[in-house]
Scaffold this motif. Structure first.
Motif, PDB file in Angstrom:
ATOM      1  N   GLY A   1     -31.848   2.567  22.563  1.00 45.20           N
ATOM      2  CA  GLY A   1     -31.012   3.576  21.931  1.00 45.20           C
ATOM      3  C   GLY A   1     -29.743   3.002  21.337  1.00 45.20           C
ATOM      4  O   GLY A   1     -29.696   1.838  20.929  1.00 45.20           O
TER       5      GLY A   1
ATOM      6  N   THR B   1     -28.855  -5.749  22.235  1.00 41.63           N
ATOM      7  CA  THR B   1     -30.243  -6.232  22.293  1.00 41.63           C
ATOM      8  C   THR B   1     -31.009  -5.827  21.036  1.00 41.63           C
ATOM      9  O   THR B   1     -31.741  -6.626  20.444  1.00 41.63           O
ATOM     10  CB  THR B   1     -30.953  -5.635  23.538  1.00 41.63           C
ATOM     11  OG1 THR B   1     -30.212  -5.997  24.706  1.00 41.63           O
ATOM     12  CG2 THR B   1     -32.381  -6.117  23.659  1.00 41.63           C
TER      13      THR B   1
ATOM     14  N   PRO C   1     -31.244  -4.371  30.902  1.00 44.85           N
ATOM     15  CA  PRO C   1     -32.489  -3.740  31.346  1.00 44.85           C
ATOM     16  C   PRO C   1     -32.860  -2.523  30.495  1.00 44.85           C
ATOM     17  O   PRO C   1     -31.980  -1.768  30.060  1.00 44.85           O
ATOM     18  CB  PRO C   1     -32.140  -3.294  32.774  1.00 44.85           C
ATOM     19  CG  PRO C   1     -30.678  -2.999  32.728  1.00 44.85           C
ATOM     20  CD  PRO C   1     -30.073  -3.872  31.660  1.00 44.85           C
TER      21      PRO C   1
ATOM     22  N   LYS D   1     -27.066  -0.988  20.064  1.00 47.30           N
ATOM     23  CA  LYS D   1     -26.957  -1.844  21.253  1.00 47.30           C
ATOM     24  C   LYS D   1     -27.214  -3.299  20.869  1.00 47.30           C
ATOM     25  O   LYS D   1     -27.969  -3.591  19.940  1.00 47.30           O
ATOM     26  CB  LYS D   1     -27.944  -1.390  22.341  1.00 47.30           C
ATOM     27  CG  LYS D   1     -27.537  -0.049  22.948  1.00 47.30           C
ATOM     28  CD  LYS D   1     -28.337   0.327  24.168  1.00 47.30           C
ATOM     29  CE  LYS D   1     -27.918   1.722  24.627  1.00 47.30           C
ATOM     30  NZ  LYS D   1     -28.595   2.178  25.852  1.00 47.30           N
TER      31      LYS D   1
ATOM     32  N   SER E   1     -26.487  -3.970  32.902  1.00 42.06           N
ATOM     33  CA  SER E   1     -26.498  -2.824  31.980  1.00 42.06           C
ATOM     34  C   SER E   1     -25.090  -2.430  31.552  1.00 42.06           C
ATOM     35  O   SER E   1     -24.918  -1.502  30.767  1.00 42.06           O
ATOM     36  CB  SER E   1     -27.193  -1.620  32.621  1.00 42.06           C
ATOM     37  OG  SER E   1     -26.380  -1.058  33.633  1.00 42.06           O
TER      38      SER E   1
ATOM     39  N   SER F   1     -35.895   0.661  30.590  1.00 42.47           N
ATOM     40  CA  SER F   1     -37.041   1.221  31.322  1.00 42.47           C
ATOM     41  C   SER F   1     -37.927   2.113  30.451  1.00 42.47           C
ATOM     42  O   SER F   1     -38.927   2.632  30.944  1.00 42.47           O
ATOM     43  CB  SER F   1     -36.558   2.006  32.538  1.00 42.47           C
ATOM     44  OG  SER F   1     -35.876   3.165  32.131  1.00 42.47           O
ATOM     45  N   TYR F   2     -37.548   2.321  29.196  1.00 45.01           N
ATOM     46  CA  TYR F   2     -38.512   2.889  28.249  1.00 45.01           C
ATOM     47  C   TYR F   2     -39.315   1.689  27.753  1.00 45.01           C
ATOM     48  O   TYR F   2     -39.072   1.135  26.685  1.00 45.01           O
ATOM     49  CB  TYR F   2     -37.806   3.590  27.091  1.00 45.01           C
ATOM     50  CG  TYR F   2     -37.343   5.014  27.379  1.00 45.01           C
ATOM     51  CD1 TYR F   2     -37.380   5.544  28.649  1.00 45.01           C
ATOM     52  CD2 TYR F   2     -36.872   5.826  26.350  1.00 45.01           C
ATOM     53  CE1 TYR F   2     -36.954   6.841  28.901  1.00 45.01           C
ATOM     54  CE2 TYR F   2     -36.449   7.124  26.592  1.00 45.01           C
ATOM     55  CZ  TYR F   2     -36.498   7.624  27.879  1.00 45.01           C
ATOM     56  OH  TYR F   2     -36.074   8.907  28.115  1.00 45.01           O
TER      57      TYR F   2
HETATM   58  C1  LIG Z   1     -32.497   0.373  34.924  1.00 48.02           C
HETATM   59  C2  LIG Z   1     -31.954   0.696  33.561  1.00 48.02           C
HETATM   60  C3  LIG Z   1     -32.824   1.032  32.541  1.00 48.02           C
HETATM   61  C4  LIG Z   1     -32.336   1.299  31.248  1.00 48.02           C
HETATM   62  N1  LIG Z   1     -33.234   1.635  30.276  1.00 48.02           N
HETATM   63  C5  LIG Z   1     -32.794   1.815  29.004  1.00 48.02           C
HETATM   64  C6  LIG Z   1     -33.723   2.101  27.953  1.00 48.02           C
HETATM   65  O1  LIG Z   1     -34.936   2.193  28.162  1.00 48.02           O
HETATM   66  N2  LIG Z   1     -33.223   2.229  26.699  1.00 48.02           N
HETATM   67  C7  LIG Z   1     -31.896   2.090  26.413  1.00 48.02           C
HETATM   68  O2  LIG Z   1     -31.500   2.199  25.254  1.00 48.02           O
HETATM   69  N3  LIG Z   1     -30.989   1.821  27.405  1.00 48.02           N
HETATM   70  C8  LIG Z   1     -31.412   1.658  28.674  1.00 48.02           C
HETATM   71  N4  LIG Z   1     -30.515   1.358  29.667  1.00 48.02           N
HETATM   72  C9  LIG Z   1     -29.109   1.135  29.317  1.00 48.02           C
HETATM   73  C10 LIG Z   1     -28.868  -0.288  28.785  1.00 48.02           C
HETATM   74  O3  LIG Z   1     -29.252  -1.262  29.744  1.00 48.02           O
HETATM   75  C11 LIG Z   1     -27.378  -0.456  28.455  1.00 48.02           C
HETATM   76  O4  LIG Z   1     -27.046   0.423  27.396  1.00 48.02           O
HETATM   77  C12 LIG Z   1     -26.968  -1.879  28.107  1.00 48.02           C
HETATM   78  O5  LIG Z   1     -25.564  -1.967  28.055  1.00 48.02           O
HETATM   79  C13 LIG Z   1     -27.525  -2.341  26.776  1.00 48.02           C
HETATM   80  O6  LIG Z   1     -27.058  -3.649  26.607  1.00 48.02           O
HETATM   81  P1  LIG Z   1     -26.879  -4.350  25.221  1.00 48.02           P
HETATM   82  O7  LIG Z   1     -25.879  -3.571  24.381  1.00 48.02           O
HETATM   83  O8  LIG Z   1     -26.377  -5.701  25.626  1.00 48.02           O
HETATM   84  O9  LIG Z   1     -28.227  -4.400  24.574  1.00 48.02           O
HETATM   85  C14 LIG Z   1     -30.949   1.190  30.972  1.00 48.02           C
HETATM   86  C15 LIG Z   1     -30.063   0.869  32.016  1.00 48.02           C
HETATM   87  C16 LIG Z   1     -30.568   0.631  33.299  1.00 48.02           C
HETATM   88  C17 LIG Z   1     -29.609   0.302  34.411  1.00 48.02           C
END
Ligand SMILES: Cc1cc2nc3c(=O)[nH]c(=O)nc-3n(C[C@H](O)[C@H](O)[C@H](O)COP(=O)(O)O)c2cc1C
Length: 205
Positions: A64, A74, A45, A72, A101, A47-48
């Motif tokens: 980020g 994604t 997820p 990350k 997340s 939310s930015y």
């Molecule tokens: C509701 C929610 C919103 C999030 N929004 C962001 C975001 O906008 N940007 C970001 O970098 N991480 C955000 N995160 C954290 C990522 O979901 C988290 O780092 C995740 O492990 C990334 O997964 P990946 O490495 O599989 O891409 C959010 C987490 C939650 C629970």
């Protein structure tokens, strides 16, 4: 209270922004880690997130880095393969959204870990989550690096909208039932929001 953000650490700025710019929509993003194996689909997820243009149809997600400074999954998947699916989760999916997340090792699928089912998304190469009421098939349009973040602009190629929340109005325009969509949103800290009340006002001419 007056806050000069230049006096705050990046962490404090982050907490100030995420607790005040609320509710934020959540992009529940499915991407492909390219292994071609059963564990190939990543889900997380963000939310930015928002819609930023309708011609061309663009949305943006700001991604980020992991706490260890690495990219990350994604973000890397979108940079390397260009295609991704954005879902709008409903309130009943809050636990799955939150659990997705978790920082799983790259190549481990959140879909399997959470028992989420996917279905084909037309002729798009990636599937969509079966139980999400809205999904967008996206292609990377542009990526802008800002600080630690990558702001990913996605070109929306097609949309899935659950028939149960969509009706056509007298002019044939699609009307989506907001309460039926029941979108989950992000508040500050560990909080999520759900729709409480819908108020309607006609815009002045
Ligand atoms: C509701 C929610 C919103 C999030 N929004 C962001 C975001 O906008 N940007 C970001 O970098 N991480 C955000 N995160 C954290 C990522 O979901 C988290 O780092 C995740 O492990 C990334 O997964 P990946 O490495 O599989 O891409 C959010 C987490 C939650 C629970």
């Amino acid at each position: 209270m007056f806050i000069d953000l230049s006096t705050l650490s990046p962490n404090r700025v982050y907490f100030t922004l995420i607790q005040t710019i609320i509710p934020r929509p959540i992009a529940w993003v499915l991407s492909d880690n390219g292994t071609g194996a059963a564990q190939r689909y990543n889900l997380a997820p963000f939310s930015y997130f928002n819609a930023v243009c309708s011609d061309p149809p663009l949305l943006m997600v700001s991604i980020g880095k992991k706490p260890d400074g690495s990219i990350k999954d994604t973000r890397r998947n979108i940079l390397e393969r260009g295609k991704f699916v954005v879902h709008i989760a409903h309130s009943g999916q809050v636990d799955a959204v939150n659990a997705s997340s978790a920082d799983l090792p790259a190549g481990t699928s959140e879909l399997d870990a959470l028992g989420l089912e996917t279905v084909a998304f037309g002729d798009f190469p990636l599937p969509r989550l079966r139980d999400a009421r809205v999904a967008f098939a996206c292609e990377r349009y542009q990526v802008m690096e800002v600080g630690e973040q990558a702001i990913v602009f996605g070109l929306v190629r097609s949309a899935y909208i659950d028939d149960s929340i969509a009706v056509a109005d007298a002019q044939g325009r699609l009307q989506i039932d907001a309460l039926g969509l029941d979108p989950l949103s992000r508040l500050g800290g560990d909080q999520y929001g759900v729709l409480g009340q819908v108020v309607t006002r006609r815009r002045p001419r």
